[in-house]
Design an enzyme around this catalytic site. Structure first.
Site, mmCIF file in Angstrom:
data_model
loop_
_atom_site.group_PDB
_atom_site.id
_atom_site.type_symbol
_atom_site.label_atom_id
_atom_site.label_comp_id
_atom_site.label_asym_id
_atom_site.label_seq_id
_atom_site.Cartn_x
_atom_site.Cartn_y
_atom_site.Cartn_z
ATOM 1 N N ASP A 16 0.964 -1.093 -0.165
ATOM 2 C CA ASP A 16 -0.159 -0.254 0.271
ATOM 3 C C ASP A 16 1.156 1.323 0.140
ATOM 4 O O ASP A 16 1.615 1.253 1.147
ATOM 5 C CB ASP A 16 -0.852 0.242 1.387
ATOM 6 C CG ASP A 16 -1.443 0.766 1.276
ATOM 7 O OD1 ASP A 16 -1.962 2.089 0.036
ATOM 8 O OD2 ASP A 16 -2.947 0.840 2.018
ATOM 9 N N ASP A 110 -2.498 2.287 -6.390
ATOM 10 C CA ASP A 110 -2.021 2.248 -5.232
ATOM 11 C C ASP A 110 -1.790 0.729 -3.700
ATOM 12 O O ASP A 110 -0.823 0.998 -3.011
ATOM 13 C CB ASP A 110 -2.160 3.244 -4.331
ATOM 14 C CG ASP A 110 -3.631 3.735 -3.525
ATOM 15 O OD1 ASP A 110 -4.636 2.838 -3.845
ATOM 16 O OD2 ASP A 110 -3.948 4.480 -2.603
ATOM 17 N N GLU A 111 -2.015 -0.164 -4.783
ATOM 18 C CA GLU A 111 -2.233 -1.191 -3.922
ATOM 19 C C GLU A 111 -2.312 -2.144 -4.280
ATOM 20 O O GLU A 111 -3.045 -2.009 -5.316
ATOM 21 C CB GLU A 111 -3.408 -1.204 -2.787
ATOM 22 C CG GLU A 111 -4.683 -1.006 -3.064
ATOM 23 C CD GLU A 111 -5.498 -1.095 -1.494
ATOM 24 O OE1 GLU A 111 -5.598 -2.230 -1.095
ATOM 25 O OE2 GLU A 111 -6.028 0.164 -1.324
#
Length: 362
Positions: A16, A110-111
């Site tokens: 993350d 983003d993850e």
């Protein structure tokens, strides 16, 4: 034996990126470093898409109205989002993942989840893989990632968030059940604010409290989500890392600089939103059965209206026809509108069929 009951123990990493959008803006503009930054919105209107950790210290969070964020943090700096930049960096980060495994499930820009039960570099542990990935991301992008390592997706996600930012946390099979018992219910991934409130009203404050309930009792109170709650309260989550994860929806929205309650004005403002949604669906080669219109009024009350069509939405014109039908059905409006959004759901992959009329009778 795998605590999930699936045989050999899996090695799962959840990566993350820390305050991704805001961190990119601070990286690219030295004047923003160390300052509270909100990506998206403006000082007067809109919604915060992301907040730097300096802004979070004041209580600023994503999805918060800009006026609320500014009230909490008068020195907040608003920055326009640059999604093309974020997407490019995300692709760079995913290339780092691919150096270690093919089993990658992106969740957002983003993850992602990674299954590194077997890893390409021959590193001895999943922790070593996570450490290498974080170091490479920092070296190549100048950005910081947190990582959670565990034997299933639920615990890997919990671990990545446990000591953010710039953290690497491991939950071993021996730790799992006891760790979950002590976990506050609000930190369970998959339990949102509404469900958290319902659980607390029932006296369910921790994983230990959740585990005390039988599957039957959970089913009575929480329906189809009960098996998931029953499993994760025991540190069990059999879900695999899905390489070809199918999106549940595609959507876009826009907050306007001035409110309006006129149909013609709102219909015109929908045009670029429709372009963006249909362009994304076409690029990803997905077809949709359901169209949803989102409306947020000047007083911040929000409603949605949806319509499912026979077959699939065939083209942009049909999408526009459906959305305008949903919009027209709301008139006359008693309040002006500050935001409109459109989303497609009930998706299937594959090229769009030949265009045809939907017969909405407009």
């Amino acid at each position: 034996m795998d605590p999930d009951g699936a045989g050999a123990i899996r090695k799962i990493i959840h990566i993350d990126m820390d305050a991704f959008y805001a961190s990119v803006e601070q990286r690219d503009d030295p004047a923003l470093r160390g300052r509270p930054v909100a990506v998206g919105g403006s000082r007067e209107r809109g919604v915060v898409a992301a907040a730097s950790y300096e802004a979070r210290a004041f209580g600023v969070r994503s999805a918060m109205p800009s006026v609320t964020a500014r009230r909490l943090c008068p020195d907040l700096v608003f920055v326009k989002p640059r999604f093309e930049v974020y997407r490019s960096i995300s692709e760079q980060i995913r290339a780092v993942f691919a150096e270690h495994t093919d089993l990658i499930e992106p969740v957002a820009l983003d993850e992602a989840y990674l299954d590194v039960t077997e890893n390409r570099q021959g590193l001895p542990t999943a922790t070593a893989v996570a450490r290498a990935i974080r170091a490479t991301i920092r070296a190549q992008t100048g950005l910081v990632a947190s990582a959670g390592v565990s034997y299933n997706k639920f615990l890997a996600k919990v671990a990545s968030d446990f000591r953010k930012p710039d953290a690497l946390f491991v939950i071993t099979p021996a730790m799992g059940p006891a760790f979950v018992e002590a976990l506050p219910i609000g930190r369970f991934h998959g339990i949102g604010p509404v469900t958290e409130g319902r659980m607390k009203a029932l006296g369910i404050l921790t994983g230990r409290d959740l585990r005390a309930l039988s599957l039957e009792a959970l089913t009575k109170r929480f329906g189809a989500s009960a098996p998931y709650y029953y499993g994760v309260s025991r540190g069990i989550d059999p879900r695999p890392v899905r390489v070809n994860r199918i999106r549940k929806s595609i959507g876009a929205e826009n907050t306007f600089s001035d409110d309006s309650s006129e149909f013609a004005v709102l219909a015109e403002r929908l045009a670029p939103i429709l372009d963006k949604v249909w362009g994304a669906a076409t690029a990803k080669e997905v077809r949709a059965r359901t169209v949803t219109l989102k409306v947020k009024f000047a007083d911040f009350e929000q409603i949605t209206r949806a319509r499912s069509v026979p077959g699939f939405v065939p083209d942009r014109a049909a999408l526009e026809e459906t959305v305008l039908f949903l919009l027209r059905d709301l008139f006359p409006l008693r309040r002006s509108v500050r935001l409109l959004g459109v989303s497609l759901s009930a998706l299937e992959h594959g090229p769009a069929p030949e265009p045809r009329q939907l017969g909405l009778g407009l």
